[in-house]
Design a protein around this motif. Structure first.
Motif, mmCIF file in Angstrom:
data_model
loop_
_atom_site.group_PDB
_atom_site.id
_atom_site.type_symbol
_atom_site.label_atom_id
_atom_site.label_comp_id
_atom_site.label_asym_id
_atom_site.label_seq_id
_atom_site.Cartn_x
_atom_site.Cartn_y
_atom_site.Cartn_z
ATOM 1 N N UNK A 1 0.837 -1.202 0.000
ATOM 2 C CA UNK A 1 0.000 0.000 0.000
ATOM 3 C C UNK A 1 0.872 1.254 0.000
ATOM 4 N N UNK A 2 0.285 2.414 0.019
ATOM 5 C CA UNK A 2 0.977 3.647 -0.374
ATOM 6 C C UNK A 2 2.364 3.823 0.232
ATOM 7 N N UNK A 3 2.504 3.911 1.582
ATOM 8 C CA UNK A 3 3.863 4.308 1.980
ATOM 9 C C UNK A 3 4.871 3.179 1.721
ATOM 10 N N UNK A 4 4.390 1.897 1.755
ATOM 11 C CA UNK A 4 5.359 0.781 1.707
ATOM 12 C C UNK A 4 5.275 0.049 0.377
ATOM 13 N N UNK A 5 4.946 0.735 -0.728
ATOM 14 C CA UNK A 5 4.748 0.009 -1.993
ATOM 15 C C UNK A 5 6.028 -0.038 -2.818
ATOM 16 N N UNK A 6 7.109 0.614 -2.340
ATOM 17 C CA UNK A 6 8.279 0.826 -3.208
ATOM 18 C C UNK A 6 8.939 -0.475 -3.606
ATOM 19 N N UNK A 7 8.733 -1.531 -2.773
ATOM 20 C CA UNK A 7 9.489 -2.767 -3.048
ATOM 21 C C UNK A 7 8.897 -3.552 -4.201
ATOM 22 N N UNK A 8 7.563 -3.368 -4.502
ATOM 23 C CA UNK A 8 6.870 -4.241 -5.457
ATOM 24 C C UNK A 8 7.456 -4.096 -6.875
ATOM 25 N N UNK A 9 7.637 -2.859 -7.430
ATOM 26 C CA UNK A 9 8.195 -2.766 -8.800
ATOM 27 C C UNK A 9 9.590 -3.378 -8.869
ATOM 28 N N UNK A 10 10.414 -3.151 -7.800
ATOM 29 C CA UNK A 10 11.788 -3.719 -7.888
ATOM 30 C C UNK A 10 11.734 -5.239 -7.797
ATOM 31 N N UNK A 11 10.643 -5.788 -7.167
ATOM 32 C CA UNK A 11 10.559 -7.251 -7.017
ATOM 33 C C UNK A 11 10.470 -7.933 -8.369
ATOM 34 N N UNK A 12 10.283 -7.142 -9.424
ATOM 35 C CA UNK A 12 10.161 -7.764 -10.750
ATOM 36 C C UNK A 12 11.483 -8.373 -11.194
ATOM 37 N N UNK A 13 12.563 -8.106 -10.429
ATOM 38 C CA UNK A 13 13.859 -8.670 -10.823
ATOM 39 C C UNK A 13 13.791 -10.180 -10.826
ATOM 40 N N UNK A 14 12.892 -10.775 -10.005
ATOM 41 C CA UNK A 14 12.792 -12.223 -9.925
ATOM 42 C C UNK A 14 12.255 -12.795 -11.231
ATOM 43 N N UNK A 15 12.358 -14.110 -11.394
ATOM 44 C CA UNK A 15 11.819 -14.741 -12.622
ATOM 45 C C UNK A 15 10.302 -14.489 -12.724
ATOM 46 N N UNK A 16 9.773 -14.477 -13.928
ATOM 47 C CA UNK A 16 8.374 -14.068 -14.151
ATOM 48 C C UNK A 16 7.368 -14.966 -13.448
ATOM 49 N N UNK A 17 7.532 -16.320 -13.461
ATOM 50 C CA UNK A 17 6.539 -17.145 -12.727
ATOM 51 C C UNK A 17 6.446 -16.680 -11.272
ATOM 52 N N UNK A 18 7.606 -16.270 -10.719
ATOM 53 C CA UNK A 18 7.586 -15.794 -9.323
ATOM 54 C C UNK A 18 6.696 -14.564 -9.233
ATOM 55 N N UNK A 19 6.999 -13.623 -10.169
ATOM 56 C CA UNK A 19 6.189 -12.407 -10.132
ATOM 57 C C UNK A 19 4.710 -12.770 -10.285
ATOM 58 N N UNK A 20 4.464 -13.700 -11.216
ATOM 59 C CA UNK A 20 3.052 -14.066 -11.444
ATOM 60 C C UNK A 20 2.458 -14.587 -10.143
ATOM 61 N N UNK A 21 3.083 -15.565 -9.564
ATOM 62 C CA UNK A 21 2.485 -16.236 -8.399
ATOM 63 C C UNK A 21 2.445 -15.300 -7.207
ATOM 64 N N UNK A 22 3.588 -14.691 -6.914
ATOM 65 C CA UNK A 22 3.708 -13.960 -5.645
ATOM 66 C C UNK A 22 3.215 -12.538 -5.794
ATOM 67 N N UNK A 23 3.668 -11.911 -6.823
ATOM 68 C CA UNK A 23 3.387 -10.466 -6.858
ATOM 69 C C UNK A 23 2.149 -10.138 -7.647
ATOM 70 N N UNK A 24 1.415 -11.173 -7.943
ATOM 71 C CA UNK A 24 0.139 -10.871 -8.610
ATOM 72 C C UNK A 24 -0.966 -11.515 -7.785
ATOM 73 N N UNK A 25 -0.862 -12.848 -7.630
ATOM 74 C CA UNK A 25 -2.038 -13.548 -7.093
ATOM 75 C C UNK A 25 -1.970 -13.668 -5.586
ATOM 76 N N UNK A 26 -0.957 -14.241 -5.070
ATOM 77 C CA UNK A 26 -1.093 -14.725 -3.683
ATOM 78 C C UNK A 26 -0.512 -13.779 -2.645
ATOM 79 N N UNK A 27 0.779 -13.598 -2.688
ATOM 80 C CA UNK A 27 1.365 -12.946 -1.522
ATOM 81 C C UNK A 27 0.759 -11.549 -1.307
ATOM 82 N N UNK A 28 0.727 -10.782 -2.357
ATOM 83 C CA UNK A 28 0.217 -9.413 -2.182
ATOM 84 C C UNK A 28 -1.233 -9.471 -1.691
#
Lengths: 405, 105, 169, 673
Positions: free
Chosen positions: D244-271
């Protein structure tokens, strides 16, 4: 004779004779002196009887030794040598009494005197007849041996006072022997005290008066433990009075005359008298303790007065002494002490056990008499065999070879 | 056995005791010291017997028994004392007691 | 009764005093024997026979013998026998202490009133002594017996220690 | 078939066992590990279906199974697992999407050498996520929450040899940690007040009416009610995790990981975990609604933050060139939507949007993945283009995903869930602002998605070294098509006319209004979507970009704001400026404090010790010893005197003895009488 409240009238006349005689003499004196006179009369009688006995004994001894060694013995003085003791006495009195200069005169004289005194004192308690006892105290046996042990002092005095190395050494050896044999002597008559449960000799003798099966008298010697005690007592009595196999102190082949080298004349005679008195006192004690004192061997012979029976037994024992002197060779000092400590003392201690067993198993009843007997026999024989075997171990028979190999 | 004899006997035993004490204190030979001690013990025994006689009931002869035991112990004490003496003699070649003072401070 | 008592007391006291002042050891020991006999007579006067004869047997028969043997075994050249000054002073001190003790005891004896009823008690017979010894005082008897054996064994060991070890020590 | 507690606990445990087994096996049998992970995920999915079946049987009850984990003396810490419709739906969604992503990544990561490790981390992550979902205790939830954070760190930094990846992983981990700190404080405070952390425990759970009533009445400092404070603290955790707003800075940089990771974690589940947490704790969040005398309610705070994040995400997404960055910012804005929905009071719309968003966002990411995979790891849009012809399936599925995201009316799931949220915003009594922001965001979303489509799929390929891109194999396209199917169908289960999902989640049936319930608002949003797409079409699809260096049309129009948005509103720089400086200042301070204050005091103490030591020595040496020597000397002298008494002369001893006896008896006599 001690003050007797009443005279047993039912005793035969002969039995009461000595007391009647005494009464004859004393009834003239006023009452307070009565006991004193009785005491004095008994002292005089004892001394005279045993003094005479001493004289006869010296003669009898030399005669028996002679006949044993197939020679007649002294027969020149008087009829069959009867006056020989008097001759010796006169010889002793007339001989010069030499006392060494450096000797301790007081002790030199005192030694034979104290020896004689001690041995005479022992006669006070021995019961010669039914009522014939000089001092009837209830610790008679203890008195007898207390006074008996005083003799050692005089032996020491004799040895020391003559200021002579030989006599001192001989005195030490004599003392060793006396002390070693005093132990078995005392322990051997303790079973009698255990059975009789009293120390007074008159009481012990009276306990031995009955007869079982009409024939066998109740003397202690016929009981298994009694016989052993009697044998032990006799052996140690022999040693105690420096007789026969144990007569090392004044043996001829030994250190001259042992602790008596410096004595001559009448003191020498006194020593011999003391020795014979000691011997008779000890055998008198043996008679009253084990052979039933003045009791007759069988009921039918009770008519003979009690003091005669005592005399017969005493003389037979003395004859035994002499007989042993004639036959047994002399023991060396180490054999002697080893025999005392390693054989007699253990045996007498074990005899205490057998008598204890005998007393405790007394009321086992007739059925058990045989096993009781067997056990006591085992208790006696087994230690005897073991000890005798052990005694001899390690000592080869001594062989003398005079000719050089 | 009245007062007078009782006192006499007690005096006798104390006298004997003091003689024993004096010998032990004065004589230099060890044997005599030991004998002095024997004497003191005997004086004690005398007291026992004397008091036993004056005691009303004699059912229990404690006095005699006590004396018996004292005599036994005195005998053993004398034996051991003299044995020590002989051993000491072997060591220092003399019986005089003052010489046995190696242990002094 | 009083006479014999006085005589025995006199004899014992004198003999003991003299015995313990003699120079010659053998004489003093033998004289001491008379004291023992005197004491035995004292016991007889109080008709404690058993004690008297035990005392006789033990002291005269045994202890004086042992003393005599001790004297024999430790004989030393008679050079040091003279009475030196040091032993005299010691004797005086001893005398003083002894007499003060005696006077103290005498004072005590004379000033205590003896127990009132002084009935002549029956002497303890040998039988009662024996019974009591073996019943009530059996353990004491056993202990004294073992004590005596131990004492003898000990003294034998002490005295019989072989002298040759002394030579080479 | 009643699903016993062991089967329910199997759902998270199976992937955990797969991960554990995978770690133990050597690198070479990576295919075995990957298939094992897929099988484990599939079985979990089936079990979740059974769980859903049972939960739907009776939607109102929360069947729990509590047990004591460990006991400290009398106290015993109890945790447990829970089965209710919310858990069931989430479990089904997570397991289904994980299975598909596992299948997708078997081909995507085929040539990567430590693929085995990748699958272990993935299944570990899945099990942790499922742990959050089924846990009935805040403690167990927090534990799995941390494990999820760990897994995201591992997966983001999977290519740790790339420095940016490592930095991104650290950044992600730290920022979520800040949120988690607030979350932990909230948990501890909650535990302190009501003694237990169990949600439902036969009436004693923190989410049950009895306990909530007791907490609500207590007031804390600054006049803020206790419940609001705890709610806000817990929201911090959610904010950190869901970007969310103040603590969102890490999400765009998290894209460094492989795409399935981004798909699973940074799209569907963890967030989505943050949203799920607030939804799970909703009774607690609502507890302070009836309190009047408070500056603000937790839900209003959540709503406004959600709105701000949505707007922010939408704005920045428009100005990004990297495909994954665009999608990342779009995820931030959609999460903002969900938070806003929660804040507006309808957690049902939030969960509905969460479920739909999971499917089409996963679809979009996987699409992007296949694009990147095909074009040899090229992520910059300017260098892509013209892929619609060479990759027809990816293009088709991607376009379905894009339409669902923009909320193309009536056909796609995104529309229904977004409608529900806008409708909730419309009905929100507190303020009109969220409604306006959500509508603006809708338009912006439509615009940047069409920009993305234009840049990537239309026009000609602008790759550097010209090579022919071809469609990927079935392993990647099949999951894409399945997800596309779901992106369409999922929407229908929550439409206003047939609110099956809402009634299932709510426990009490929700009455169905007509399809056009929203009326004006729905019309407005449809128009906005059309406008956004039109604008995007005009700028990017009509005059297609011809070469990589051409300037972006938007940039030409509004260069200043475009550059500002391109640089992510400089929030990162702002953070480094403020927090970074603060941190260094603090470090310097503590260093100084440590060196000059503590050190000096200890040295001072040491000197003091030395001083006393020397004094002691002096005093001891001079005073004591001398004195002692003198006295001992005296004692020795007296000893010598006394030893003279032992003169060795026995007579002396006896004499003394006798004299003392005399004196003593004299004394006794005189004293006694």
């Amino acid at each position: 004779m001690s003050m007797l409240p009443i005279l047993q009238t039912q005793d035969p006349y002969l039995e009461r004779l000595p007391l009647l005689l005494r009464e004859a003499f004393t009834h003239y004196l006023p009452e307070p002196w009565h006991t004193l006179s009785n005491q004095l009369i008994s002292i005089v009688v004892i001394l005279s009887v045993f003094g005479l006995l001493f004289a006869i004994l010296t003669l009898a001894e030399r005669k028996i030794l002679g006949h044993v060694q197939n020679r007649p013995g002294p027969n020149r003085t008087g009829f069959f040598g009867m006056l020989q003791p008097f001759a010796d006495g006169i010889k002793m009195l007339t001989k010069e009494d030499i006392v060494p200069v450096a000797a301790d005169h007081v002790l030199h004289l005192l030694a034979p005197v104290s020896l004689l005194a001690a041995s005479i004192l022992t006669f006070a308690v021995i019961p010669y007849g039914k009522n014939l006892v000089a001092l009837d105290i209830n610790t008679a046996a203890l008195y007898f041996f207390a006074v008996g042990s005083a003799t050692e002092l005089s032996v020491f005095m004799a040895g020391w006072s003559s200021n002579n190395k030989y006599s001192l050494l001989a005195a030490m050896r004599a003392l060793a022997q006396l002390i070693s044999y005093e132990l078995p002597l005392i322990i051997s008559w303790i079973p009698v005290v255990m059975v009789a449960s009293t120390l007074s000799l008159t009481r012990i003798v009276s306990l031995q008066s009955g007869y079982s099966f009409g024939v066998l008298p109740h003397w202690y010697v016929f009981t298994p433990w009694g016989f052993v005690a009697f044998a032990l007592f006799m052996v140690s009595a022999l040693a105690e009075s420096n007789r026969s196999p144990f007569d090392l102190p004044e043996a001829e082949s030994e250190l001259i005359a042992g602790h008596l080298t410096e004595y001559s004349g009448f003191k020498y005679a006194l020593f011999f008298m003391a020795e014979y008195f000691g011997m008779t006192a000890l055998s008198g004690m043996a008679v009253s303790l084990f052979l039933g004192g003045w009791n007759a061997p069988s009921p039918y012979l009770t008519f003979i007065p009690s003091y005669l029976w005592f005399a017969v037994k005493l003389l037979s024992l003395l004859a035994g002494f002499m007989w042993i002197r004639a036959t047994f060779p002399r023991l060396r000092i180490d054999q002697l002490t080893r025999f005392a400590w390693k054989f007699l003392v253990p045996l007498s201690l074990i005899n205490l056990v057998t008598t204890a067993f005998w007393i405790l198993s007394q009321n086992w009843g007739h059925l058990y008499f045989i096993p009781r007997l067997i056990i006591t026999l085992i208790l006696i024989v087994v230690p005897y065999i073991l000890l005798s075997k052990k005694l001899g171990r390690g000592y080869a028979v001594r062989t003398y070879s005079y000719a050089p190999q | 056995m009245n007062d007078q004899t009782l006192n006499l006997c007690l005096l006798f035993s104390s006298a004997l005791f003091c003689i024993g004490l004096i010998t032990t204190l004065s004589r230099s030979s060890t044997i005599l010291i030991l004998l002095g001690i024997e004497l003191m013990l005997n004086s004690a025994n005398i007291n026992f017997i004397v008091f036993e006689r004056t005691q009303p009931d004699v059912s229990t002869s404690h006095g005699t028994l006590f004396v018996l035991f004292t005599i036994a112990i005195a005998a053993s004490e004398a034996a051991v004392g003299l044995a020590l003496l002989i051993a000491l003699f072997k060591h220092q070649r003399s019986v005089v007691i003052d010489e046995a003072s190696q242990l002094k401070g | 009764m009083n006479a014999t008592l006085l005589i025995t007391i006199g004899v014992t006291l004198i003999s003991s005093a003299v015995a313990l002042s003699l120079r010659n050891l053998i004489h003093s020991v033998l004289l001491l024997v008379i004291t023992w006999i005197g004491i035995c007579a004292f016991y007889l006067i109080f008709n404690a026979e058993f004690i008297a004869f035990t005392q006789l047997l033990v002291y005269v028969g045994a202890i004086s013998m042992v003393a005599l043997f001790a004297v024999l075994l430790t004989r030393v050249a008679p050079s040091t026998n003279q009475r030196n000054k040091q032993s005299v002073t010691r004797f005086i001190y001893a005398l003083i202490t002894g007499l003060s003790l005696f006077s103290l005891m005498a004072f005590a004896v004379l000033h205590t009133d003896s127990p009132k009823e002084k009935v002549e008690a029956l002497p303890a017979t040998v039988y009662s002594i024996g019974k009591e010894l073996t019943e009530e005082y059996a353990p004491a008897l056993m202990i004294t017996g073992s004590l005596l054996t131990l004492a003898i064994l000990g003294s034998v060991l002490l005295a019989a220690h072989s002298p040759q070890s002394k030579e080479n020590s | 078939m009643t699903l016993s507690a062991t089967y329910l606990s199997l759902i998270p445990l199976l992937p955990l066992y797969a991960a554990a087994l995978g770690v133990l096996l050597p690198k070479k049998n990576k295919h075995f590990v990957s298939s094992l992970a897929i099988i484990a995920m599939a079985t979990s999915f089936i079990i979740s279906l059974f769980a859903l079946n049972q939960a739907l049987k009776n939607t109102s009850i929360h069947s729990t199974y509590n047990f004591s984990w460990f006991n400290l003396g009398q106290e015993s810490v109890r945790i447990g697992i829970l089965l209710d419709p919310l858990t069931a739906f989430m479990a089904v969604m997570v397991t289904f999407i994980s299975t598909l992503i596992f299948i997708f990544s078997t081909s995507y990561m085929k040539e990567d050498e430590n693929m085995k490790q990748f699958f272990c981390f993935l299944s570990f992550f899945a099990s942790a996520m499922l742990g959050i979902i089924i846990s009935n205790s805040l403690l167990l939830l927090f534990i799995s929450w941390e494990l999820v954070g760990l897994a995201s760190y591992l997966l983001i930094g999977f290519w740790f040899h790339k420095p940016e990846a490592a930095a991104a992983a650290k950044k992600a981990f730290l920022t979520t940690r800040i949120g988690d700190l607030g979350f932990l404080l909230g948990i501890l405070w909650l535990y302190h007040t009501c003694g237990t952390l169990l949600f439902y425990d036969h009436g004693h759970g923190i989410l049950e009416h009895h306990v909530l009533a007791s907490i609500a009445s207590q007031a804390t400092i600054f006049g803020l009610p206790l419940v609001t404070a705890i709610g806000l603290l817990i929201f911090c955790g959610a904010a950190g995790k869901s970007g969310q707003f103040p603590l969102h800075v890490w999400l765009p940089d998290a894209m460094e990981g492989p795409t399935p990771v981004s798909a699973l974690i940074h799209a569907a589940t963890m967030v989505a975990a943050g949203v799920f947490l607030i939804a799970r704790m909703y009774p607690l969040m609502q507890a302070d609604q009836f309190i009047i005398a408070t500056p603000f309610h937790t839900l209003t705070v959540i709503a406004f933050i959600g709105a701000i994040t949505a707007l922010l995400g939408a704005l920045i997404a428009g100005s990004q060139y990297d495909i994954k960055r665009v999608l990342a910012y779009s995820t931030i804005s959609q999460l903002g939507y969900m938070m806003m929905a929660l804040g507006l009071g309808s957690w049902l719309a939030a969960i509905f949007h969460l479920l739909t968003h999971a499917f089409f966002k996963a679809l979009l990411f996987l699409g992007a993945g296949s694009v990147i995979h095909a074009s040899h790891h090229e992520q910059d849009m300017r260098k892509l283009g013209g892929l619609s012809k060479s990759m027809p399936i990816t293009f088709a599925t991607f376009s379905i995903g894009m339409l669902a995201l923009c909320g193309f009316p009536f056909l796609f799931s995104g529309f229904w869930s977004k409608e529900a949220i806008i409708h909730a915003a419309y009905e929100w009594p507190v303020s009109i602002l969220p409604l306006i922001i959500s509508l603006i965001a809708v338009a912006l979303t439509a615009f940047y998605m069409t920009r993305l489509m234009g840049e990537v799929f239309f026009g000609t390929s602008r790759a550097d070294h010209h090579h022919h891109t071809h469609e990927n194999k079935a392993q990647m396209t099949v999951p894409l098509s399945i997800l596309a199917l779901c992106a369409i169908s999922v929407g229908f289960i929550g439409t206003p006319s047939w609110p099956w999902l809402q009634s299932a989640l709510n426990g009490t049936p929700v009455e169905a209004e007509g399809l056009f319930k929203g009326g004006i608002v729905m019309l407005g949003s449809i128009l906005l979507v059309a406008g956004g797409m039109g604008l995007g079409w005009i700028l990017y699809i009509r005059n297609l970009r011809t070469n990589a260096h051409e300037e972006d049309p938007l940039e030409t129009m509004i260069p200043g704001t475009f550059k500002l948005l391109g640089s992510r509103l400089k929030i990162d720089e702002f953070y480094t400026a403020t927090l970074g400086k603060l941190n260094t200042a603090l470090a310097i301070l503590s260093n100084g404090l440590d060196r000059y204050v503590w050190d000096l005091s200890i040295q001072g103490l040491a000197k003091l010790g030395q001083l006393s030591g020397s004094i002691n020595y002096a005093m001891d040496e001079e005073a004591l010893n001398q004195g002692f020597n003198v006295t001992s000397e005296k004692i020795r002298q007296s000893g010598v005197q006394y030893s003279k008494a032992q003169s060795g002369e026995t007579h002396g001893y006896l004499r003394v003895f006798a004299i003392t006896v005399v004196i003593l008896t004299l004394l006794i006599i005189t004293l006694w009488s």
